[in-house]
Design an enzyme around this catalytic site. Structure first.
Site, mmCIF file in Angstrom:
data_model
loop_
_atom_site.group_PDB
_atom_site.id
_atom_site.type_symbol
_atom_site.label_atom_id
_atom_site.label_comp_id
_atom_site.label_asym_id
_atom_site.label_seq_id
_atom_site.Cartn_x
_atom_site.Cartn_y
_atom_site.Cartn_z
ATOM 1 N N LYS A 87 16.501 29.118 -2.302
ATOM 2 C CA LYS A 87 17.397 29.882 -1.892
ATOM 3 C C LYS A 87 18.554 29.189 -2.569
ATOM 4 O O LYS A 87 19.066 28.141 -2.647
ATOM 5 C CB LYS A 87 17.598 29.766 -0.425
ATOM 6 C CG LYS A 87 18.770 30.694 0.220
ATOM 7 C CD LYS A 87 18.676 30.703 1.619
ATOM 8 C CE LYS A 87 19.695 31.401 2.383
ATOM 9 N NZ LYS A 87 19.643 31.429 3.917
ATOM 10 N N SER A 163 20.231 35.426 6.120
ATOM 11 C CA SER A 163 20.711 35.389 4.999
ATOM 12 C C SER A 163 19.727 34.881 3.601
ATOM 13 O O SER A 163 20.041 35.078 2.582
ATOM 14 C CB SER A 163 22.015 34.187 4.933
ATOM 15 O OG SER A 163 21.354 33.068 5.184
ATOM 16 N N SER A 187 18.063 32.720 9.681
ATOM 17 C CA SER A 187 18.208 33.207 8.414
ATOM 18 C C SER A 187 16.930 33.054 7.916
ATOM 19 O O SER A 187 16.761 33.781 6.796
ATOM 20 C CB SER A 187 19.349 32.656 7.620
ATOM 21 O OG SER A 187 20.677 32.963 8.025
#
Length: 460
Positions: A87, A163, A187
């Protein structure tokens, strides 16, 4: 190709264990998988947009090294030759860390790997690219100013969640079995629920995280996979690292001889009730577990008012994140993130103190509950993945408190406990919904073991 011919789809549908087995049997090689992965991503016509950075030369080099290890019988472990994405909140040496923001477009590439990335490489994983995130990971949407909209592969007109948007989209699209995400309020688990995946947030510090941010005591790294078995494999390289003092605890697989004591609740950290079809799937899941002989107890914790406190603290941390920036750089943040920054700046100490007190009370309540139960089951999200237009309209409101629309995930960031999301069936429009399994701190193995059993029951 090293062994017999095998299609791109067949290669990329393999689990981590299946890839390792195929490599050992000389049916395919890590190089074959990287070529297949690149072809699949480049040929996508749905506009999934899961990645903000890809490095195929580096991936191919790592794949060639892995192939040599398999040939020489010097395999490093369960992830050797397995592609894993990172990520874009996590540093990878030589790659930019944009954090989904235009405000970081001139930041230099990372000088060194984050500890988790270094541990993945040491285990032979092929780090091939960075996945999209909402801007600085501040919300659960599926869009950011730097790389745009990330779409749900199950329905490209819907959100992939956030996210860890790109991480969930990547794994759901079949572009590799494992993604490293992060989770400071849901997330990893929320996008896992939206995309029909397994998402695991371990005990705080279970995956070392450095450098820390203003969200330090809430932020966990986590993994997204297509099965609990792949989740085990994904977690296998991670170990304590001195750069993250919270990671410096022994990894012990905790088991109990007595039957598990399991609580369940259809509400948790907000007043929002699950949609009827999600509630039905959750009820059916509780029923299947009861039929399998598990001891289940409905619990009521009275935490539905805590979402406002979490939002207050969240805004204060957003203010903390950017208060040292010059205004000339803050103006490059999105309007929504600057609104949250201003909300944090406007807070008075009494409001912040009251909110922090409420969150400590929440953690104490959860600790009391887990004195008498081993697991707590809830939905992972109150609905299926929303449409992108609906999500954009909600997140564009200046007063949007995303904890209030999903109260299941963030309590376990406050308490720092392990929590797993896995598919529990289909709900609206044939889209998946998720089951959340939370356990006691440091009992990660117990959560995954029970998750594997529940996964089997839910597939039957």
């Amino acid at each position: 190709m090293t062994g017999g011919a095998e299609g791109v789809g067949s290669l990329l549908s393999k689990s981590a264990a299946q890839l390792s087995s195929a490599y050992r049997a000389n049916e395919c090689s890590p190089v074959d998988v990287i070529h297949a992965l690149r072809a699949a991503i480049e040929q996508d016509v749905r506009g999934i947009n899961a990645f903000c950075h890809l490095d195929w030369p580096a991936a191919l080099s790592a794949a060639q090294e892995s192939e040599r290890r398999y040939r020489s019988g010097q395999v490093l472990g369960r992830l050797d030759g397995v592609p894993v994405s990172i990520k874009d909140l996590v540093n990878v040496a030589g790659w930019p860390t944009r954090r989904g923001s235009l405000a970081t477009s001139d930041f230099p590439p990372a000088a060194v790997d984050a500890p988790a990335v270094a541990q993945l490489r040491a285990a032979g994983a092929i780090v091939f690219g960075k996945t999209t995130t909402t801007e600085f990971g501040w919300t659960i949407g599926s869009e950011n100013p730097y790389s745009g909209v990330t779409r749900n592969p199950l329905d490209p007109e819907r959100s992939a969640g956030g996210s860890s948007s790109g991480a969930s989209a990547q794994v759901a699209a079949g572009w590799g079995p494992i993604a490293l995400g992060s989770d400071a309020g849901g997330s990893v688990r929320i996008p896992a629920a939206f995309c029909g995946l397994v998402g695991f947030k371990p005990t705080f510090g279970g995956i070392p995280l450095a450098p820390s941010s203003a969200f330090a005591e809430y932020a966990h790294l986590g993994v997204l996979t297509r099965s609990v078995d792949d989740c085990y494999a994904a977690m296998s390289p991670f170990a304590p690292d001195p750069l993250d003092p919270s990671s410096l605890f022994p990894r012990v697989d905790v088991s109990v001889e007595r039957p598990l004591r399991i609580g369940w609740s259809s509400v948790l950290g907000s007043r929002v009730q699950p949609d009827p079809l999600v509630a039905r799937a959750f009820g059916q899941t509780i029923g299947k577990l009861a039929e399998a002989g598990y001891d289940l107890e409905e619990v009521s914790l009275g935490l539905e008012d805590a979402s406002e406190s979490m939002w207050t603290v969240w805004c204060s941390r957003i203010f903390e994140s950017f208060q040292a920036w010059p205004e000339s750089r803050r103006v490059l943040l999105s309007d929504e993130l600057r609104d949250a920054y201003e909300a944090g700046r406007a807070l008075d100490m009494a409001a912040l103190a009251a909110s922090r007190t409420r969150l400590r009370e929440m953690a104490t309540t959860l600790a009391g509950l887990f004195c008498r139960i081993d697991m707590l089951l809830t939905p992972a999200a109150p609905s299926v993945a929303p449409g992108l237009d609906k999500e954009r309209a909600a997140s564009g409101r200046r007063d949007f408190n995303w904890f209030d629309v999903n109260g299941y995930a963030y309590p376990f960031n406050v308490s720092q406990q392990p929590a797993l999301s896995l598919p529990m069936g289909m709900a609206e429009h044939g889209l998946p919904c998720g089951l959340q399994i939370a356990g006691r701190s440091y009992h990660d193995g117990q959560v995954l073991k029970f998750g594997s059993v529940a996964e089997g029951l839910l597939k039957s």
